[in-house]
Design an enzyme around this catalytic site. Structure first.
Site, PDB file in Angstrom:
ATOM      1  N   ASN A 108      11.164   4.112  -0.137  1.00 57.06           N
ATOM      2  CA  ASN A 108      10.826   3.063   0.614  1.00 57.06           C
ATOM      3  C   ASN A 108      10.897   1.759  -0.055  1.00 57.06           C
ATOM      4  OD1 ASN A 108       9.023   3.937   2.937  1.00 57.06           O
ATOM      5  ND2 ASN A 108       7.296   3.330   1.713  1.00 57.06           N
ATOM      6  N   ARG A 139       1.146  -1.042  -0.029  1.00 59.85           N
ATOM      7  CA  ARG A 139       0.301  -0.142  -0.263  1.00 59.85           C
ATOM      8  C   ARG A 139       0.710   1.292   0.229  1.00 59.85           C
ATOM      9  NH1 ARG A 139      -5.023  -0.242   4.021  1.00 59.85           N
ATOM     10  NH2 ARG A 139      -3.313   0.526   5.241  1.00 59.85           N
ATOM     11  N   ASP A 140       2.471   1.120  -0.079  1.00 58.45           N
ATOM     12  CA  ASP A 140       2.931   2.705  -0.208  1.00 58.45           C
ATOM     13  C   ASP A 140       4.515   2.398  -0.741  1.00 58.45           C
ATOM     14  OD1 ASP A 140       3.304   5.017   0.031  1.00 58.45           O
ATOM     15  OD2 ASP A 140       4.245   5.069   2.518  1.00 58.45           O
ATOM     16  N   VAL A 141       3.954   1.034  -1.937  1.00 57.65           N
ATOM     17  CA  VAL A 141       5.174   1.497  -2.598  1.00 57.65           C
ATOM     18  C   VAL A 141       5.630   2.780  -3.373  1.00 57.65           C
ATOM     19  CG1 VAL A 141       6.434   0.524  -4.612  1.00 57.65           C
ATOM     20  CG2 VAL A 141       4.942  -0.867  -3.319  1.00 57.65           C
TER      21      VAL A 141
END
Length: 467
Positions: free
Chosen positions: A158, A152-154
């Site tokens: 990250n 959900r946060d590529v």
């Protein structure tokens, strides 16, 4: 209340012999510090990531649960070489006047280069490194999705590069379990967020593939996001993100092989069903492998088609014909083409080409048109499938590669979608007009002489020989 540095000195030595040193990163409630004292035993430099949660009540407890969620997710994926490894973790209560006013959650990890920092320092990754990143992060997402986790946060912040030049996915702080069905919580970073997430709709693991596609596009576009340039003002950048969510067509990024560009554009499709079905399928595409089980899918398709014909009383389609590759050509510049004689449906021809590491041919210039038609004339084919359809698009015909549909050679009065079922791109030699395009039904070649029917496969840079 003590500062974070003061609290860390009080916690030390961490895990027996580690001491926090210099702060190298800060964002919101997260800080990262270098560690000293344990490199000799560990064999590499380490950092400690500190997530600070202040406050009491439900919101603070929810934030603490999110931090612990990251630890649990990384533990679940321990052993996956493409996921950042957490070697130790700890949680310390922050106390003031005898009361707990928050928590510090600590994670010890290997010190790696952050891709966001590389972009910030304008250290461009060469296309070969972007290809490696794509495969490594696709493998990480495949492992996470198999474990029931959507990241959900590529985003670049990250993603990390190892000393060996490989890449790892980190920060599972907002990851959520989704073994079946759809999630509906809006989260992530706006610029990389999938359209369905931004709209507050249900979404699944394909949202991660969209985010990865945007990251890859950025890395192949000199650090700029889709539909943006270096001097694009802030307001226009926001508008560019909205246009992308609304389905604006993206030009191929300027860097990378044709195959990698095609993969990136497919990941960036605004409709989830037009992306890869899974991270595993994306990884196979990056590795130049055919979709898993393509033969079984094709066979099942024929069984379904035959059953539907019986139930609906429509003419039954014939069994797939034997495909014979007649000849191929590899121009000095551009893709390799092969003409195949067969009376397959458009979908069967598409599967045939993709199973051999290529795709149904796309024609985006007069030069490509001339190359293909010359090859057809040399081998006696007069009716062939090309790689475009408008079956799922309200915006007209689309190439299977996601390339802009700007060049066209429609015959007079075409496309006309006669009967409301002509969704597939056929090219044939028509008396008085020469080589022209026509929209056709999926089995449209059956009305032509089978000896002169077929399709054209295409292999782009790095796609392989097609053998």
């Amino acid at each position: 209340m003590q500062s974070l540095e003061e609290r860390l000195r009080g916690y030390a030595p961490l895990w027996g012999h580690w001491h926090p040193e210099q702060r190298i990163y800060r964002s919101g409630s997260c800080c990262v510090y270098t560690l000293s004292g344990g490199q000799e035993a560990q064999g590499f430099a380490c950092v400690v990531k500190v997530v600070t949660i202040l406050g009491q009540g439900e919101q603070a407890e929810r934030q603490l649960a999110d931090a612990r969620q990251e630890v649990a997710a990384l533990e679940r994926l321990r052993g996956c070489a493409q996921v950042v490894t957490v070697y130790d973790d700890a949680c310390f209560a922050i106390r003031e006047q005898g009361e707990t006013v928050g928590w510090d959650v600590l994670l010890r990890m290997e010190r790696l280069d952050c891709v966001a920092e590389l972009l910030h320092e304008e250290q461009a990754l060469p296309p070969s490194a972007v290809q490696t990143l794509a495969a490594d992060i696709a493998a990480a997402l495949a492992a996470a999705h198999r474990a029931g986790l959507i990241h959900r946060d590529v985003k670049p912040a990250n993603l990390y590069r190892t000393p060996e030049g490989r890449f790892q996915l980190g920060d599972f702080g907002v990851a959520r379990r989704c073994r079946a069905g759809m999630l509906q919580t809006m989260t992530g970073t706006t610029a990389y967020m999938a359209p369905e997430v931004a709209r507050g709709e249900g979404y699944d693991a394909r949202a991660d593939l969209y985010s990865l596609g945007v990251v890859l596009y950025q890395l192949l576009n000199r650090g700029q996001l889709p539909l943006m340039e270096e001097d694009t003002p802030f307001a226009a950048r926001e508008e560019a993100v909205r246009r992308r969510w609304q389905g604006a067509k993206l030009p191929p990024p300027p860097e990378g092989s044709r195959r990698l560009k095609r993969i990136v554009l497919r990941c960036c499709q605004p409709q989830p069903q037009r992306r890869y079905a899974s991270a595993d399928e994306l990884l196979r595409a990056l590795q130049g492998q055919p979709p898993r089980g393509w033969k079984a899918v094709a066979a099942a398709g024929w069984v379904c088609a035959a059953l539907a014909a019986v139930l609906l009383g429509v003419p039954r389609l014939s069994a797939p014909s034997v495909a014979t590759e007649l000849a191929s050509v590899a121009p000095a510049q551009g893709p390799r083409y092969a003409v195949v004689q067969a009376t397959m449906t458009w979908d069967e021809a598409r599967v045939y080409c993709e199973a051999r590491g290529g795709h149904l041919a796309t024609v985006t210039s007069q030069q490509q048109m001339d190359t293909i038609t010359a090859l057809l004339e040399q081998n006696g084919l007069e009716t062939v499938w090309l790689g475009a359809n408008n079956y799922t698009s309200s915006g007209g015909f689309q190439w299977v590669t996601g390339e802009p549909f700007e060049f066209a050679a429609w015959g007079i009065g075409e496309p006309n979608n006669e009967g409301g079922q002509e969704h597939y791109l056929m090219m044939y030699h028509k008396e008085g007009q020469g080589w022209v395009w026509n929209d056709s039904v999926s089995n449209g070649t059956t009305v032509f002489d089978a000896a002169h029917c077929g399709f054209v496969c295409q292999w782009d840079d790095g796609d392989g020989s097609g053998g």
